[in-house]
Structure formats: C-alpha cells, structure tokens
Design a protein around this motif. Structure first.
Motif, PDB file in Angstrom:
ATOM      1  N   SER A  36      28.278  41.081  47.847  1.00 17.18           N
ATOM      2  CA  SER A  36      27.114  40.331  47.354  1.00 17.18           C
ATOM      3  C   SER A  36      27.166  40.150  45.847  1.00 17.18           C
ATOM      4  CB  SER A  36      25.814  41.049  47.728  1.00 17.18           C
ATOM      5  OG  SER A  36      25.679  41.104  49.118  1.00 17.18           O
ATOM      6  N   GLU A  37      27.478  41.223  45.146  1.00 18.01           N
ATOM      7  CA  GLU A  37      27.516  41.124  43.681  1.00 18.01           C
ATOM      8  C   GLU A  37      28.693  40.302  43.205  1.00 18.01           C
ATOM      9  OE1 GLU A  37      24.876  41.893  41.854  1.00 18.01           O
ATOM     10  OE2 GLU A  37      24.174  42.295  43.874  1.00 18.01           O
ATOM     11  N   ARG A  38      29.822  40.418  43.871  1.00 20.54           N
ATOM     12  CA  ARG A  38      30.971  39.589  43.491  1.00 20.54           C
ATOM     13  C   ARG A  38      30.633  38.108  43.705  1.00 20.54           C
ATOM     14  NH1 ARG A  38      35.644  41.890  42.252  1.00 20.54           N
ATOM     15  NH2 ARG A  38      36.870  40.110  42.912  1.00 20.54           N
ATOM     16  N   ARG A  39      29.952  37.790  44.816  1.00 19.57           N
ATOM     17  CA  ARG A  39      29.578  36.399  45.080  1.00 19.57           C
ATOM     18  C   ARG A  39      28.590  35.911  44.034  1.00 19.57           C
ATOM     19  NH1 ARG A  39      32.036  32.328  46.778  1.00 19.57           N
ATOM     20  NH2 ARG A  39      31.022  31.267  45.105  1.00 19.57           N
ATOM     21  N   TRP A  40      27.655  36.768  43.659  1.00 21.34           N
ATOM     22  CA  TRP A  40      26.657  36.415  42.658  1.00 21.34           C
ATOM     23  C   TRP A  40      27.339  36.095  41.330  1.00 21.34           C
ATOM     24  CZ3 TRP A  40      25.173  39.076  38.196  1.00 21.34           C
ATOM     25  CH2 TRP A  40      24.004  38.618  37.607  1.00 21.34           C
ATOM     26  N   LEU A  41      28.312  36.926  40.913  1.00 22.98           N
ATOM     27  CA  LEU A  41      29.035  36.686  39.670  1.00 22.98           C
ATOM     28  C   LEU A  41      29.936  35.455  39.778  1.00 22.98           C
ATOM     29  CD1 LEU A  41      29.896  40.359  38.689  1.00 22.98           C
ATOM     30  CD2 LEU A  41      28.338  38.823  37.475  1.00 22.98           C
ATOM     31  N   THR A  42      30.511  35.215  40.956  1.00 24.13           N
ATOM     32  CA  THR A  42      31.316  34.010  41.165  1.00 24.13           C
ATOM     33  C   THR A  42      30.438  32.767  41.045  1.00 24.13           C
ATOM     34  OG1 THR A  42      32.862  35.194  42.586  1.00 24.13           O
ATOM     35  CG2 THR A  42      32.861  32.801  42.780  1.00 24.13           C
TER      36      THR A  42
ATOM     37  N   ALA B 221      30.028  45.123  41.481  1.00 21.19           N
ATOM     38  CA  ALA B 221      31.045  44.072  41.623  1.00 21.19           C
ATOM     39  C   ALA B 221      32.439  44.646  41.422  1.00 21.19           C
ATOM     40  CB  ALA B 221      30.777  42.945  40.638  1.00 21.19           C
ATOM     41  N   ALA B 222      32.589  45.511  40.433  1.00 20.96           N
ATOM     42  CA  ALA B 222      33.890  46.117  40.169  1.00 20.96           C
ATOM     43  C   ALA B 222      34.350  46.982  41.339  1.00 20.96           C
ATOM     44  CB  ALA B 222      33.836  46.947  38.889  1.00 20.96           C
TER      45      ALA B 222
ATOM     46  N   SER C 139      35.326  38.003  39.017  1.00 20.05           N
ATOM     47  CA  SER C 139      34.436  37.184  39.844  1.00 20.05           C
ATOM     48  C   SER C 139      33.919  35.980  39.069  1.00 20.05           C
ATOM     49  CB  SER C 139      33.265  38.025  40.358  1.00 20.05           C
ATOM     50  OG  SER C 139      33.736  39.062  41.189  1.00 20.05           O
ATOM     51  N   VAL C 140      33.551  36.179  37.810  1.00 17.95           N
ATOM     52  CA  VAL C 140      33.080  35.056  36.991  1.00 17.95           C
ATOM     53  C   VAL C 140      34.216  34.061  36.795  1.00 17.95           C
ATOM     54  CG1 VAL C 140      32.184  34.377  34.735  1.00 17.95           C
ATOM     55  CG2 VAL C 140      31.322  36.445  35.836  1.00 17.95           C
ATOM     56  N   VAL C 141      35.397  34.557  36.500  1.00 15.77           N
ATOM     57  CA  VAL C 141      36.556  33.681  36.304  1.00 15.77           C
ATOM     58  C   VAL C 141      36.884  32.933  37.595  1.00 15.77           C
ATOM     59  CG1 VAL C 141      39.020  33.627  35.739  1.00 15.77           C
ATOM     60  CG2 VAL C 141      37.454  35.036  34.393  1.00 15.77           C
ATOM     61  N   ASP C 142      36.763  33.599  38.740  1.00 12.08           N
ATOM     62  CA  ASP C 142      36.979  32.914  40.021  1.00 12.08           C
ATOM     63  C   ASP C 142      36.036  31.717  40.154  1.00 12.08           C
ATOM     64  OD1 ASP C 142      38.949  34.718  40.738  1.00 12.08           O
ATOM     65  OD2 ASP C 142      37.649  35.867  42.111  1.00 12.08           O
ATOM     66  N   GLY C 143      34.777  31.895  39.764  1.00 13.40           N
ATOM     67  CA  GLY C 143      33.810  30.793  39.819  1.00 13.40           C
ATOM     68  C   GLY C 143      34.162  29.669  38.873  1.00 13.40           C
TER      69      GLY C 143
ATOM     70  N   LEU D   7      31.143  42.199  30.573  1.00  8.92           N
ATOM     71  CA  LEU D   7      31.300  42.285  32.025  1.00  8.92           C
ATOM     72  C   LEU D   7      32.134  43.491  32.425  1.00  8.92           C
ATOM     73  CD1 LEU D   7      31.853  38.538  32.893  1.00  8.92           C
ATOM     74  CD2 LEU D   7      29.857  39.942  33.442  1.00  8.92           C
ATOM     75  N   GLY D   8      32.639  44.221  31.445  1.00 13.06           N
ATOM     76  CA  GLY D   8      33.380  45.438  31.724  1.00 13.06           C
ATOM     77  C   GLY D   8      34.511  45.195  32.700  1.00 13.06           C
ATOM     78  N   PRO D   9      34.526  45.943  33.804  1.00 12.12           N
ATOM     79  CA  PRO D   9      35.631  45.826  34.751  1.00 12.12           C
ATOM     80  C   PRO D   9      35.462  44.705  35.776  1.00 12.12           C
ATOM     81  CG  PRO D   9      34.167  47.574  35.428  1.00 12.12           C
ATOM     82  CD  PRO D   9      33.642  47.050  34.126  1.00 12.12           C
TER      83      PRO D   9
END
Length: 135
Positions: free
Chosen positions: A80-86, A74-75, A120-124, A114-116
C-alpha cells in the motif's frame, strides 16, 4: 515530505530567478479540475503535499501515520505504501516532463528525505503513462 521544490544549478550556481523563487514546484498544476490556490490543482491542493498528504495516509490507515513511518513501511515492502509513493511520483511526472524539456538538465535528484524508499517515487516518475499530455 512537507513540500516540493527544485534547486536549479546553472554554471555551478543556484539559479533563483527574477523573483527569487525559481524551482518552486508546490504551486505547479497537476490537475486541471483541482481546487484553486493560485493555480488550479497545484501539488498543494491536489492532496499530495504536506498536511493534506498526511491526512490521506491517516485515512487509509485509520490512524495518524508519521511521514517517517510511511517511508519505513515502503522500504520494508508494504504494498500500500509503495503504491502510494508510486502514485506520488506519477503526479509529479507531468510537470517535471515540461521542466526537463525546457531546461534539459543533466540530473534529477529525488530528495534524500525519502530515506531508503525513493524507488517507489522514481517508479511513478518513470511510468510511461505519466509522460503524456494532461487529460
């Protein structure tokens, strides 16, 4: 990424609640039609916590994927991973909206585990569609 919780600081001290479990978010409902685990559709049973989450990521990749790898991908911008975290952030938004309304905190902190890749989580969490009432 093995669980969800909140530390609630009131007057400079950690608030533990009457039973000592204030801030326990793993069993907050995020899906009305979810499996029963104390509550229907809590984070734990909605496949967005711990081993269930890892299973979903492994299915998507066709192999076991460690949480650190998900975060690194994601970093690095893996869509795909960014969407999953979002999506994970989006599932967290509904119960956190109630938490914020009730307690009016100065600050919400997304775990440094979540490190770097916390963006994506914050975007969600910030997506307007996630702040409305449950379906």
């Amino acid at each position: 990424m093995s669980g969800f919780g909140a530390g609630i600081i009131i007057g400079g001290r950690l608030f533990r609640g009457a039973g000592g479990i204030a801030g326990e978010l793993a069993h907050v409902s995020v899906r009305e039609d979810g499996d029963l685990c104390g509550n229907h559709g809590c984070y734990t049973t909605a496949r967005c916590n711990g081993p269930s989450l890892a299973d979903d990521v492994a299915t998507a990749f066709g192999r076991a994927v460690a949480p650190d790898e998900v975060i690194a991908l994601a970093a690095d911008g893996d869509v795909s991973e960014r969407r999953w975290l979002t999506d994970l952030g989006g599932r967290m938004a509904q119960p956190l909206t109630g938490f914020v309304t009730l307690l009016n905190p100065d600050l919400l902190v997304v775990d440094s585990a979540l490190g770097p890749a916390p963006e994506s989580v914050v975007d969600g969490l910030r997506e307007p569609s996630n702040a409305g009432p449950p379906p």
